[in-house]
Design a protein around this motif. Structure first.
Motif, PDB file in Angstrom:
ATOM      1  N   ARG A  34      43.173  31.003  46.467  1.00 55.08           N
ATOM      2  CA  ARG A  34      42.157  30.015  46.814  1.00 55.08           C
ATOM      3  C   ARG A  34      41.119  30.588  47.775  1.00 55.08           C
ATOM      4  N   ALA A  35      41.571  31.510  48.625  1.00 54.93           N
ATOM      5  CA  ALA A  35      40.667  32.140  49.593  1.00 54.93           C
ATOM      6  C   ALA A  35      40.003  33.391  49.038  1.00 54.93           C
ATOM      7  N   GLY A  36      40.348  33.780  47.812  1.00 51.72           N
ATOM      8  CA  GLY A  36      39.732  34.938  47.191  1.00 51.72           C
ATOM      9  C   GLY A  36      40.281  36.278  47.638  1.00 51.72           C
ATOM     10  N   GLU A  37      41.489  36.296  48.214  1.00 50.71           N
ATOM     11  CA  GLU A  37      42.049  37.551  48.705  1.00 50.71           C
ATOM     12  C   GLU A  37      42.299  38.553  47.580  1.00 50.71           C
ATOM     13  N   GLN A  38      42.463  38.067  46.354  1.00 56.64           N
ATOM     14  CA  GLN A  38      42.698  38.951  45.212  1.00 56.64           C
ATOM     15  C   GLN A  38      41.472  39.803  44.886  1.00 56.64           C
ATOM     16  N   ARG A  39      40.312  39.417  45.378  1.00 58.08           N
ATOM     17  CA  ARG A  39      39.076  40.154  45.109  1.00 58.08           C
ATOM     18  C   ARG A  39      38.710  41.151  46.206  1.00 58.08           C
ATOM     19  N   GLU A  40      39.485  41.163  47.282  1.00 52.46           N
ATOM     20  CA  GLU A  40      39.173  42.061  48.388  1.00 52.46           C
ATOM     21  C   GLU A  40      39.430  43.513  47.998  1.00 52.46           C
ATOM     22  N   THR A  42      40.763  46.014  49.537  1.00 50.50           N
ATOM     23  CA  THR A  42      42.092  46.560  49.811  1.00 50.50           C
ATOM     24  C   THR A  42      43.102  46.152  48.753  1.00 50.50           C
ATOM     25  N   TYR A  43      42.965  44.925  48.254  1.00 56.57           N
ATOM     26  CA  TYR A  43      43.901  44.496  47.213  1.00 56.57           C
ATOM     27  C   TYR A  43      43.536  45.113  45.870  1.00 56.57           C
ATOM     28  N   ARG A  44      42.250  45.219  45.581  1.00 52.23           N
ATOM     29  CA  ARG A  44      41.814  45.855  44.329  1.00 52.23           C
ATOM     30  C   ARG A  44      42.285  47.301  44.252  1.00 52.23           C
ATOM     31  N   ALA A  45      42.438  47.946  45.393  1.00 49.75           N
ATOM     32  CA  ALA A  45      42.947  49.323  45.400  1.00 49.75           C
ATOM     33  C   ALA A  45      44.389  49.369  44.911  1.00 49.75           C
ATOM     34  N   LEU A  46      45.127  48.295  45.150  1.00 51.68           N
ATOM     35  CA  LEU A  46      46.508  48.218  44.675  1.00 51.68           C
ATOM     36  C   LEU A  46      46.571  47.743  43.226  1.00 51.68           C
ATOM     37  N   ASN A  47      45.743  46.759  42.898  1.00 50.02           N
ATOM     38  CA  ASN A  47      45.755  46.160  41.566  1.00 50.02           C
ATOM     39  C   ASN A  47      44.318  46.024  41.065  1.00 50.02           C
ATOM     40  N   PRO A  48      43.863  46.977  40.252  1.00 50.23           N
ATOM     41  CA  PRO A  48      42.471  46.941  39.780  1.00 50.23           C
ATOM     42  C   PRO A  48      42.105  45.655  39.040  1.00 50.23           C
ATOM     43  N   ALA A  49      43.090  44.982  38.443  1.00 49.63           N
ATOM     44  CA  ALA A  49      42.809  43.744  37.734  1.00 49.63           C
ATOM     45  C   ALA A  49      42.482  42.600  38.689  1.00 49.63           C
ATOM     46  N   GLY A  50      42.847  42.758  39.951  1.00 47.73           N
ATOM     47  CA  GLY A  50      42.522  41.753  40.941  1.00 47.73           C
ATOM     48  C   GLY A  50      43.218  40.428  40.736  1.00 47.73           C
ATOM     49  N   GLY A  51      44.458  40.464  40.330  1.00 42.43           N
ATOM     50  CA  GLY A  51      45.219  39.234  40.137  1.00 42.43           C
ATOM     51  C   GLY A  51      46.620  39.376  40.668  1.00 42.43           C
ATOM     52  N   VAL A  52      47.387  38.328  40.501  1.00 43.91           N
ATOM     53  CA  VAL A  52      48.812  38.356  40.807  1.00 43.91           C
ATOM     54  C   VAL A  52      49.560  37.947  39.539  1.00 43.91           C
ATOM     55  N   PRO A  53      50.790  38.393  39.432  1.00 47.00           N
ATOM     56  CA  PRO A  53      51.600  39.152  40.382  1.00 47.00           C
ATOM     57  C   PRO A  53      51.327  40.654  40.315  1.00 47.00           C
ATOM     58  N   LEU A  54      51.781  41.326  41.353  1.00 43.32           N
ATOM     59  CA  LEU A  54      51.818  42.787  41.389  1.00 43.32           C
ATOM     60  C   LEU A  54      53.163  43.177  41.966  1.00 43.32           C
TER      61      LEU A  54
END
Length: 213
Positions: A34-40, A42-54
């Protein structure tokens, strides 16, 4: 292992169910969609798709996409199995799982709903109608498959499979969005049975550390 998850993400919910069934523990890493943390970045570096789960395994390998994660867990920890040994029953399980994961969920996930509102300018009523339409399309098919081929207390048998891991979160989504599910008696019977089981209770959104109402 680490699981990057959001409590209300149905794809994360699928993986949490699979982990609980197999008795596997993970460090829970909350990603607030909801806060858009998946698009940050640092997270994109872990998961290029920018979603969960990882999932990050013990060797540091990162793996996204819920069905890929569950397949990986199934290969590493085959007991109890989430895919039956019988080839036809296995195919039935995959058929239902893919109905949810490929036909239903992608049309109603958060980024699609946000696009409808923010980019296409649809009203809340139109967005709700969109959601209800695709829930009805998918669950109508799921109900028919379960009536025709399902057996036992779960989707296909007397123990949970990948089909149950996928179906339960999708039904929960429909209920949360106030969809009318009264036409899907077999689907709802499976859902209610699963909710009584400890693994499904452990994986439920309300049991996650990032849960908010």
């Amino acid at each position: 292992m680490q699981l990057y998850s959001f409590f209300n993400s149905s794809t994360s919910y699928r993986v949490r169910i699979a982990l609980a069934i197999k008795g596997l523990s993970v460090d829970y890493c909350a990603v607030n969609l909801r806060a858009g943390e998946q698009r940050e970045t640092t997270y994109r570096a872990l998961n290029p798709a920018g979603g969960v789960p990882l999932l990050i395994d013990e060797q540091g390998n990162g793996l996204g996409q819920s069905l890929a994660i569950i397949d990986y867990l199934e290969a590493l920890h085959p007991e109890p199995p989430l895919l039956p040994a019988n080839p036809l029953v296995r195919a039935r399980v995959l058929e239902l799982a893919h109905l949810v994961a490929c036909d239903m969920h992608p049309l109603n996930n958060l980024r699609v709903l946000n696009y409808l509102t923010n980019e296409l300018g649809v009203s809340e009523a139109q967005k709700q109608a969109w959601y209800e339409h695709w829930i009805a399309e998918g669950l109508r098919a799921a109900e028919a498959l379960l009536i025709r081929y399902g057996f036992g207390d779960y989707c296909f048998g007397d123990r949970p499979t990948l089909a149950d891991c996928c179906l339960v979160p999708q039904v929960a989504n429909g209920m949360r969005m106030h969809c009318d599910l009264t036409s899907y008696a077999r689907v709802m019977a499976v859902y209610q049975h699963c909710l009584q089981q400890p693994a499904f209770q452990q994986a439920a959104p309300a049991m996650q550390p990032d849960f908010t109402s």
